[in-house]
Design a protein around this motif. Structure first.
Motif, PDB file in Angstrom:
ATOM      1  N   GLN A 292       0.784   3.960  -7.003  1.00 39.15           N
ATOM      2  CA  GLN A 292      -1.273   4.377  -7.057  1.00 39.15           C
ATOM      3  C   GLN A 292      -1.048   2.381  -6.278  1.00 39.15           C
ATOM      4  OE1 GLN A 292      -3.448   6.066  -7.167  1.00 39.15           O
ATOM      5  NE2 GLN A 292      -4.945   4.408  -8.076  1.00 39.15           N
TER       6      GLN A 292
ATOM      7  N   TRP B 126       0.466   7.929  -3.878  1.00 40.58           N
ATOM      8  CA  TRP B 126      -1.255   9.166  -3.822  1.00 40.58           C
ATOM      9  C   TRP B 126      -2.476   9.374  -3.175  1.00 40.58           C
ATOM     10  CZ3 TRP B 126      -2.124  13.022  -7.268  1.00 40.58           C
ATOM     11  CH2 TRP B 126      -3.272  12.855  -7.631  1.00 40.58           C
TER      12      TRP B 126
ATOM     13  N   ILE C 147      -2.305  12.169 -12.146  1.00 44.06           N
ATOM     14  CA  ILE C 147      -0.732  12.052 -12.404  1.00 44.06           C
ATOM     15  C   ILE C 147      -0.668  12.174 -13.268  1.00 44.06           C
ATOM     16  CG2 ILE C 147       0.715  10.206 -11.920  1.00 44.06           C
ATOM     17  CD1 ILE C 147      -1.340   8.101  -9.608  1.00 44.06           C
TER      18      ILE C 147
END
Length: 452
Positions: free
Chosen positions: A54, A280, A69
């Motif tokens: 991330q 991500w 997530i």
């Protein structure tokens, strides 16, 4: 005599201190720690990382990403931080840890400023990264059950990669001398990919540098690892030597020269290795984004594959036992896999031996939804492209696809190869997968495969 006794006492004290410093009893483990090749929790429960990266330092307002997530099944998030040398400084470490804990995620924290040191002029050294961790120590102490400290991201480039060994052993020693008892993670040189094998060939030296014997090595797999042979050979070296390893970053094969993510996922699952996919969202080149614009409802091909595919996060992640009151044992993943025998393939030759076959298997099923994998195998000759067709008998619908282009007309479905998986040698295989909806009955269709 008094002076002599005092001197002897000082020597004995020094020896005892040395023993205490370099020998860590197994029952004295603090939080997450290394046991043989494995990462285990304080209670001895093995923990296998299944998560993603991330890019927090560049998108500090995207705090909902932690919950998103987790909702997709991850048990770990590797969080990008900055020391202030290039990015940041990240002074919100306590808040980041809190977000991880609120969402029942293990937090791998990394300083990104070290990326490519020695080749990238603006990069920070590992020594500077340690300075950052020392500055954040108050937020980290006491979080050993939840936090892994990844000292520096890809800390040496391709220029004089050999300097990595001394820099890394020094960084580990400084972390320990400053009182950190966390599980430490160290990335390989060569921008993380270790193509000169400096980490591989000096792994034992690095592990021995930690007086707590609590360091895990991390390899980043991109284009250097674009064949199954290169991946399995590298992983075999670590496994045969009993060295702890995680795949701290990797991407996907969006073209033929990129990383063989299918082999990485399969091998990691078979060997019990942790993996953390990159990343991500928010990449300058969005082909590596898993979620478009940080939206979990807009998963990309890569996002669908790593979260929902075979050997992916949903199918293999198990939550850390610290979030279950320290109770050992697996938890039920978000999607309960349902194994069904594949349908006997139907082959449709086009041009003599230029045939292909396709098999269909439901690998996960839940109320109203399911995940299926299709394996396409070339016949007696190489093929340059393939098309698989089928007709659903019970009103099923395809909703999301990876590794193929799919069109539907009513109950009829046509799947065609994408650019990187159409060419197959004789007898070679590739796979694609999809998510679908069902109601009442979810019988498997009969497939037809044609090749060019």
């Amino acid at each position: 005599m008094r002076r002599r006794l005092a001197a002897i006492g000082a020597v004995l004290l020094a020896v005892a201190s040395t023993v205490l410093m370099f020998v860590r009893p197994a029952d004295a483990a603090v939080g997450l720690h290394v046991s043989g090749r494995n990462i285990v929790e304080a209670n001895g429960q093995t923990f296998v990382m299944r998560g993603i990266n991330q890019p927090h330092v560049w998108f500090t307002n995207q705090t909902s990403s932690f919950a998103n997530i987790k909702a997709l099944g991850a048990n770990t998030v590797r969080v990008v931080l900055g020391s202030g040398k290039r990015w940041g400084p990240s002074t919100d470490v306590a808040e980041v840890i809190s977000l991880c804990k609120q969402n029942r995620l293990i937090c791998v924290l990394e300083v990104h400023d070290t990326t490519g040191y020695g080749e990238e002029g603006a990069a920070a050294s590992l020594d500077e990264a340690v300075n950052y961790w020392v500055s954040q120590k108050s937020a980290l102490v006491g979080q050993e059950n939840y936090v892994v400290i990844n000292i520096g991201n890809e800390p040496i480039g391709n220029t004089n990669a050999g300097q990595w060994t001394a820099a890394t052993t020094s960084a580990i020693a400084r972390m320990r001398s400053n009182g950190f008892q966390h599980l430490l993670m160290v990335d390989a040189p060569n921008w993380g990919q270790d193509w000169q094998y400096v980490m591989r060939d000096n792994a034992q030296t690095i592990l021995d540098a930690d007086n707590q014997r609590n360091t895990v090595l991390s390899i980043h797999m991109y284009a250097v690892f674009n064949t199954a042979a290169s991946i399995t050979d590298y992983l075999n070296r670590f496994q045969s030597n009993g060295w702890p390893l995680v795949i701290g970053e990797f991407g996907w094969r969006f073209n033929s020269g990129e990383v063989d993510h299918e082999t990485i996922l399969a091998e990691a699952n078979a060997r019990g290795l942790g993996y953390l996919g990159w990343s991500w969202s928010g990449n300058t080149d969005p082909i590596l984004d898993m979620a478009t614009s940080f939206d979990p409802n807009q998963l990309t091909t890569w996002g669908q594959r790593i979260f929902n595919g075979t050997n992916g996060i949903r199918a293999t992640a198990r939550e850390a036992s610290i979030y279950r009151g320290g109770t050992p044992g697996p938890t039920t993943p978000p999607v309960t896999p349902t194994t069904r025998p594949p349908v006997t393939p139907t082959a449709t030759p086009t041009g003599g031996s230029r045939a292909c076959t396709a098999t269909y298997a439901v690998v996960g099923q839940w109320a109203g939804g399911f995940q299926a994998d299709v394996r396409v195998t070339a016949g007696g000759s190489a093929v340059n492209g393939w098309t698989v067709t089928w007709t659903f008998a019970n009103g099923q619908r395809v909703s999301q696809v990876w590794n193929a282009t799919v069109t539907s007309s009513g109950s009829s479905v046509t799947a065609r190869n994408v650019s990187y998986n159409g060419s197959l040698a004789a007898g070679a295989s590739t796979t694609f997968g999809f998510l679908g909806s069902w109601n009442g009955t979810n019988s498997a269709p009969t497939l037809s495969c044609t090749a060019t």
